[in-house]
Enzyme design. Structure first.
Site, PDB file in Angstrom:
ATOM      1  N   HIS A  50      -3.559  -8.428   6.913  1.00  0.00           N
ATOM      2  CA  HIS A  50      -3.932  -7.031   7.093  1.00  0.00           C
ATOM      3  C   HIS A  50      -5.233  -6.799   6.341  1.00  0.00           C
ATOM      4  CE1 HIS A  50      -3.702  -2.649   6.583  1.00  0.00           C
ATOM      5  NE2 HIS A  50      -2.791  -2.614   7.532  1.00  0.00           N
TER       6      HIS A  50
ATOM      7  N   ASP B 227       1.438  -9.773  -0.281  1.00  0.00           N
ATOM      8  CA  ASP B 227       1.477  -8.466   0.358  1.00  0.00           C
ATOM      9  C   ASP B 227       2.873  -8.310   0.954  1.00  0.00           C
ATOM     10  OD1 ASP B 227       1.422  -6.346   2.148  1.00  0.00           O
ATOM     11  OD2 ASP B 227      -0.465  -6.914   3.103  1.00  0.00           O
TER      12      ASP B 227
ATOM     13  N   GLN C  54       5.425  -5.435   4.781  1.00  0.00           N
ATOM     14  CA  GLN C  54       6.379  -5.580   5.873  1.00  0.00           C
ATOM     15  C   GLN C  54       7.651  -6.316   5.447  1.00  0.00           C
ATOM     16  OE1 GLN C  54       5.856  -3.964   8.553  1.00  0.00           O
ATOM     17  NE2 GLN C  54       3.701  -3.476   8.246  1.00  0.00           N
TER      18      GLN C  54
ATOM     19  N   LYS D  99       7.135   2.516   4.280  1.00  0.00           N
ATOM     20  CA  LYS D  99       7.579   1.550   5.279  1.00  0.00           C
ATOM     21  C   LYS D  99       9.036   1.138   5.067  1.00  0.00           C
ATOM     22  CE  LYS D  99       2.913  -0.380   5.848  1.00  0.00           C
ATOM     23  NZ  LYS D  99       2.591   0.081   7.200  1.00  0.00           N
TER      24      LYS D  99
ATOM     25  N   CYS E 140      -5.074  -3.213  12.125  1.00  0.00           N
ATOM     26  CA  CYS E 140      -5.760  -3.535  10.865  1.00  0.00           C
ATOM     27  C   CYS E 140      -5.705  -5.037  10.575  1.00  0.00           C
ATOM     28  CB  CYS E 140      -5.162  -2.748   9.699  1.00  0.00           C
ATOM     29  SG  CYS E 140      -5.410  -0.978   9.807  1.00  0.00           S
TER      30      CYS E 140
END
Length: 404
Positions: free
Chosen positions: A118, A195, A198, A221, A359
């Site tokens: 991303h 990261d 998700q 999220k 993104c």
């Protein structure tokens, strides 16, 4: 896990019973449990934290700091001191980049990312590399559209100072081999940043079992409010971060010429924090713990695999990513129909999907497309909704192309 039963926990689905919401990778809907926790905070506990000696503020501070402990437990951090609150994943990664690596990355050093990052886990490292004279390297995908570990083992070297990778691709939906990448990075004396934007909503995370150095994720999220995120860092790394912002609450003492900062994490949290967001995130994590993350993962994987298989069986539909699905994220395109037109058609059928580059422009360029449709499923989605999407895609093909 019963998705239909879970849906009753979400007021938005009661008000929009025909809505099919497939944009969970962008943001998730909120259960009444989280909404009630936020309402309860504003109704009964709306006092500032850390600053006042009166009882009400003290009670709110205890709630706030208990939330920090609960969030630390959720990812199995060694201490609540290793949890810093931020505005979200993007903010966390920028804090790490500017507060730590801006002074630790030198000319000739290397930063390693994946081609599937991303932009939030790419642009900060592009900036650091350009400013500091470092080299940015990319781990490619293999033929199965998974991260190429063999290539990673060649790319990560003694010059590597940081490996920064997503745990789950927000386009392809695959889970990256963080265990192996952590081992590789540490064998070469490099740090690893994950990261988790998700991953945190769908997967169990244990930062001691897989001893990553940094983790960033967002509340919105994973059914919490927007504007709240978490920066996890090992204690020694956090203690060596530059102070990103100065002002109220992060100081121990102030004179006319200097100031002394508090211990971590408070030195990194200047000003009044997002108290509502922290309380909401704590409630969302409590809700996820009640469901059990292993059940959440199985449900998302089941839905993702089912939708992938159904879409992959359609003529004129290209589905991206591995054939074996691990999450609820499925990206695809329909021949001769621009993704934006397709998303608009599906919107007319009350199906919400995302269209664009998500993104992750270097990845979509690598896939040879300028955009994709993305259906991202979560615990409240159903097989019936997947079937409805497939039926509408067949309708759409007939509408645009005159055939099924």
């Amino acid at each position: 896990m019963d998705s239909l039963n879970i849906r009753h926990h979400f007021p938005i689905f009661k008000e929009n019973s025909d809505m099919i919401y497939f944009d969970n990778a962008a943001t998730t809907q909120k259960p009444k449990y989280v909404i009630d926790a936020i309402s309860n905070f504003y109704t009964h506990h709306n006092f500032n934290v850390h600053r006042s000696v009166y009882t009400h503020a003290g009670e709110t501070t205890e709630m706030f700091e208990q939330s920090r402990k609960n969030i630390a437990s959720f990812i199995n951090a060694g201490s609540a001191k290793e949890i810093v609150f931020s505005a979200g994943t993007t903010d966390s990664i920028n804090l790490i980049a500017n507060g730590y690596y801006a002074k630790h990355i030198k000319a000739g050093d290397e930063i390693v990312v994946s081609i599937a990052e991303h932009h939030s886990n790419l642009l900060p490292w592009q900036k650091i590399a350009k400013n500091n004279g470092a080299t940015l390297k990319f781990i490619p995908l293999n033929e199965d559209a998974n991260l190429d570990l063999n290539a990673a083992s060649q790319i990560i070297s003694d010059k590597t100072k940081l490996v920064a990778v997503t745990a789950v691709s927000n386009v392809l939906g695959n889970i990256n081999p963080i265990d192996q990448l952590t081992t590789l990075a540490h064998e070469h004396g490099a740090d690893i940043l994950v990261d988790g934007a998700q991953a945190a909503p769908e997967l169990p995370i244990d930062v001691q079992k897989t001893p990553i150095d940094w983790l960033a994720f967002s509340g919105h999220k994973m059914m919490a409010p927007t504007g709240i995120g978490v920066l996890y860092g090992k204690q020694d790394l956090l203690e060596n971060m530059d102070i990103p912002r100065v002002g109220g609450e992060m100081i121990e003492s102030v004179s006319t010429t200097d100031y002394k900062v508090k211990d971590i994490p408070y030195r990194l949290e200047a000003g009044t924090p997002n108290i509502e967001g922290v309380i909401g995130l704590d409630a969302a994590i409590s809700y996820l713990k009640e469901l059990k993350m292993t059940n959440v993962q199985k449900q998302c994987e089941k839905l993702g695999q089912y939708l992938y298989d159904q879409l992959n069986a359609l003529d004129g539909v290209s589905v991206y990513g591995p054939t074996k699905r691990q999450t609820g994220i499925v990206s695809f395109n329909v021949d001769n129909i621009h993704p934006h037109d397709a998303a608009t058609f599906l919107d007319s059928k009350n199906i919400d999907v995302r269209a664009g580059q998500h993104c992750a422009e270097p990845l979509t360029n690598k896939l040879g497309v300028n955009a994709t449709l993305r259906a991202s499923l979560y615990i409240y989605n159903t097989i019936e909704e997947c079937n409805r999407l497939v039926d509408c895609i067949n309708e759409m093909k007939e509408f645009f192309n005159g055939s099924k």
